[in-house]
Design a protein around this motif. Structure first.
Motif, PDB file in Angstrom:
ATOM      1  N   TYR A  74      -5.686 -11.453   8.147  1.00 44.98           N
ATOM      2  CA  TYR A  74      -6.980 -11.100   7.560  1.00 44.98           C
ATOM      3  C   TYR A  74      -6.800 -10.324   6.253  1.00 44.98           C
ATOM      4  O   TYR A  74      -7.588 -10.472   5.339  1.00 44.98           O
ATOM      5  CB  TYR A  74      -7.824 -10.297   8.552  1.00 44.98           C
ATOM      6  N   GLU A  78      -7.575 -12.367   2.656  1.00 51.07           N
ATOM      7  CA  GLU A  78      -8.927 -11.798   2.641  1.00 51.07           C
ATOM      8  C   GLU A  78      -9.935 -12.643   1.853  1.00 51.07           C
ATOM      9  O   GLU A  78     -10.964 -13.056   2.383  1.00 51.07           O
ATOM     10  CB  GLU A  78      -8.872 -10.376   2.072  1.00 51.07           C
ATOM     11  N   PHE A  82     -13.101 -15.030   3.303  1.00 52.35           N
ATOM     12  CA  PHE A  82     -14.502 -14.836   2.912  1.00 52.35           C
ATOM     13  C   PHE A  82     -15.105 -16.140   2.385  1.00 52.35           C
ATOM     14  O   PHE A  82     -16.260 -16.446   2.630  1.00 52.35           O
ATOM     15  CB  PHE A  82     -14.630 -13.739   1.850  1.00 52.35           C
ATOM     16  N   THR A  93     -21.678  -9.603   3.770  1.00 52.06           N
ATOM     17  CA  THR A  93     -20.469 -10.329   4.158  1.00 52.06           C
ATOM     18  C   THR A  93     -19.425  -9.406   4.764  1.00 52.06           C
ATOM     19  O   THR A  93     -18.266  -9.769   4.888  1.00 52.06           O
ATOM     20  CB  THR A  93     -19.854 -11.049   2.940  1.00 52.06           C
ATOM     21  N   VAL A  94     -19.825  -8.200   5.081  1.00 52.66           N
ATOM     22  CA  VAL A  94     -18.879  -7.302   5.763  1.00 52.66           C
ATOM     23  C   VAL A  94     -19.450  -6.878   7.111  1.00 52.66           C
ATOM     24  O   VAL A  94     -20.662  -6.943   7.335  1.00 52.66           O
ATOM     25  CB  VAL A  94     -18.553  -6.050   4.922  1.00 52.66           C
ATOM     26  N   HIS A  95     -18.554  -6.432   7.959  1.00 49.66           N
ATOM     27  CA  HIS A  95     -18.958  -6.034   9.306  1.00 49.66           C
ATOM     28  C   HIS A  95     -19.816  -4.764   9.264  1.00 49.66           C
ATOM     29  O   HIS A  95     -19.433  -3.791   8.616  1.00 49.66           O
ATOM     30  CB  HIS A  95     -17.699  -5.788  10.142  1.00 49.66           C
ATOM     31  N   LYS A  99     -18.165  -0.383  16.245  1.00 46.14           N
ATOM     32  CA  LYS A  99     -16.796  -0.084  15.812  1.00 46.14           C
ATOM     33  C   LYS A  99     -16.005   0.488  16.984  1.00 46.14           C
ATOM     34  O   LYS A  99     -16.604   1.012  17.924  1.00 46.14           O
ATOM     35  CB  LYS A  99     -16.819   0.930  14.674  1.00 46.14           C
TER      36      LYS A  99
ATOM     37  N   HIS B 123     -10.704  -4.496  11.444  1.00 47.89           N
ATOM     38  CA  HIS B 123     -10.571  -4.460   9.983  1.00 47.89           C
ATOM     39  C   HIS B 123     -11.899  -3.933   9.451  1.00 47.89           C
ATOM     40  O   HIS B 123     -12.959  -4.321   9.946  1.00 47.89           O
ATOM     41  CB  HIS B 123     -10.309  -5.898   9.510  1.00 47.89           C
ATOM     42  N   ASP B 124     -11.851  -3.057   8.443  1.00 49.55           N
ATOM     43  CA  ASP B 124     -13.092  -2.443   7.941  1.00 49.55           C
ATOM     44  C   ASP B 124     -14.118  -3.475   7.494  1.00 49.55           C
ATOM     45  O   ASP B 124     -15.316  -3.295   7.681  1.00 49.55           O
ATOM     46  CB  ASP B 124     -12.770  -1.495   6.766  1.00 49.55           C
ATOM     47  N   LYS B 125     -13.658  -4.548   6.843  1.00 47.51           N
ATOM     48  CA  LYS B 125     -14.605  -5.556   6.342  1.00 47.51           C
ATOM     49  C   LYS B 125     -14.889  -6.639   7.371  1.00 47.51           C
ATOM     50  O   LYS B 125     -16.018  -7.081   7.513  1.00 47.51           O
ATOM     51  CB  LYS B 125     -14.049  -6.205   5.075  1.00 47.51           C
ATOM     52  N   PHE B 126     -13.848  -7.083   8.082  1.00 44.46           N
ATOM     53  CA  PHE B 126     -14.022  -8.216   9.007  1.00 44.46           C
ATOM     54  C   PHE B 126     -14.395  -7.782  10.421  1.00 44.46           C
ATOM     55  O   PHE B 126     -14.642  -8.626  11.268  1.00 44.46           O
ATOM     56  CB  PHE B 126     -12.737  -9.050   9.064  1.00 44.46           C
TER      57      PHE B 126
END
Lengths: 147, 293
Positions: A74, A78, A82, A93-95, A99, B123-126
């Motif tokens: 990932y 990256e 995406f 497009t981000v989480h 968490k 992952h911070d973004k995924f």
């Protein structure tokens, strides 16, 4: 030490291509934008040659299967990932969801979990008043949490 | 008229949550030694609170379309865990739409309990990292199943503007809606959208079915009778035969045209067909079924 340039464009080297010719090994050193790359692979993007350092997955396999081999993929791919993902309606497009829990969250989670067990137990023994109290307690704890 | 009030006509939601354990590679890239290590670790953690089940044919058993090696069913919660399928941990729970949020809470509480023993790949973004990149993010899939044996006859309008794909199982007994990606949306959004989508579809199916029974009941009855005759007289029945005829038998049973078999018994046949080899013979005796016009 002498700095090496691309054999064709005299830019910094990004890739080294080895091949056999007339029984001997030849080397071709190329920059990331080298037109020679297109001749060889049909692509010039440096991403086309990326490999995950952990699981050795390459970008072609990723595009074909839409599967990563490990968590490092990932980070390695990256931008490629995406571009492969379907864009959600929200445009994000981000989480932005749940968490992994930190220490204090885990204590809370343990409490909720034990309350759920107590709730099941109360329901099994038909103690509905107690079950309602436990349910309210779970709701009050989870109110501030995702979802 | 068709009775839509029974338990079996309810829409059901399936929540699937995926997690991978750091620092291991994902399942399809794992070495045998790592597979054993993860398998043993999960066994040690899950066995005290779960009942385990190992299929007779390794990796042949299907759970909601996923091949599994071993299954763990939680002793006190409606949660099933399939270790080392596509991802290291694959949690499933099934819930009525009205209990969707509490089912999610229970699932996530269990997931957090397990996270005390290892770290999930994140992952911070995924978000939560999964083998299939489409599942990254919340790594939560919300599937909605609507029991709809008359769907072959209806033209349904599916909820517009929603991130859903429509899967129609074969036989067309169930309509399935499911979210594609969970990146960029919260779990709450996923759950609410799925719930709203299935309830809208359920209402639409109900009114379409009522209309059908007014306008085409003879045709529907005829298909039910034909299905009954074929099923009763066949020397052997394969899953493919049942795919074709079961929906019509369900409609017949629901309306009281087909007797001496209950919906539950038909569901048992359906479950057997789903879990067996595509060409396996089904051992159900249909000969006692009768038709009542």
């Amino acid at each position: 030490m002498k700095h090496k340039d691309c054999d064709n464009c005299h830019q910094d080297i990004a890739f080294c291509y080895k091949y056999l010719e007339k029984g001997g090994e030849k080397r071709l050193e190329m920059c990331a934008q080298c037109p020679k790359l297109r001749e060889i692979y049909g692509e010039t993007s440096p991403h086309a040659f990326l490999r995950c350092p952990e699981c050795r997955l390459d970008v072609h396999e990723l595009r074909r299967t839409k599967e990563c081999g490990c968590a490092s993929c990932y980070s390695t791919f990256e931008s490629e990932i995406f571009s492969l993902l379907q864009k959600p309606a929200s445009g994000e497009t981000v989480h932005i969801g749940h968490k992994p829990q930190t220490g204090s969250d885990l204590n809370l989670s343990e409490k909720i979990s034990s309350l759920h067990l107590a709730l099941n137990d109360a329901l099994q023994h038909e103690k509905y008043e107690l079950a309602a109290q436990i349910r309210d307690e779970i709701s009050s704890i989870t109110n501030g949490r995702a979802p | 008229m068709i009775d839509f009030t029974g338990l079996l006509q309810n829409a059901q939601m399936v929540l699937e949550l995926r997690r991978n354990i750091e620092p291991y590679k994902f399942t399809h890239k794992l070495s045998d030694a790592d597979k054993k290590e993860i398998g043993d670790l999960l066994k040690e953690i899950l066995e005290p609170q779960c009942v385990s089940y190992t299929p007779s044919q390794p990796e042949s058993e299907l759970v909601f379309g996923h091949k599994v090696r071993t299954l763990y069913k939680h002793a006190s919660r409606p949660i099933v865990i399939a270790p080392l399928s596509e991802d290291h941990l694959h949690f499933f729970t099934i819930a009525n739409p009205s209990e969707l949020f509490s089912a999610y809470d229970s699932l996530i509480a269990f997931e957090e309990e397990l996270s005390r023993r290892f770290t999930y790949a994140f992952h911070d973004k995924f978000g939560y990292l999964t083998a299939g990149i489409d599942y990254a993010g919340a790594a939560l899939t919300v599937k909605s199943l609507l029991f709809a044996p008359l769907s072959d006859y209806c033209t349904l309008q599916f909820p517009p503007g929603m991130e859903f794909v429509l899967g129609r199982t074969s036989p067309p007994l169930f309509l399935t809606l499911c979210n594609i990606t969970s990146l960029g949306v919260t779990e709450k959004y996923l759950l609410e959208t799925a719930k709203r989508g299935i309830l809208e579809l359920q209402n639409e199916y109900r009114s379409a079915a009522r209309e059908l029974m007014k306008t085409s009941s003879l045709e529907i009855k005829d298909r039910a009778v034909r299905a009954l005759v074929i099923v009763k007289n066949a020397l052997c029945l394969t899953k493919k035969d049942l795919d074709e005829h079961l929906p019509h038998l369900f409609v017949g049973v629901q309306n009281g045209w087909v007797r001496n078999i209950t919906e539950a018994e038909l569901f048992a046949v359906y479950a057997q067909a789903l879990s067996s080899d595509p060409l396996a013979r089904l051992q159900h005796d249909f000969t006692s079924m009768t038709f009542s016009p």
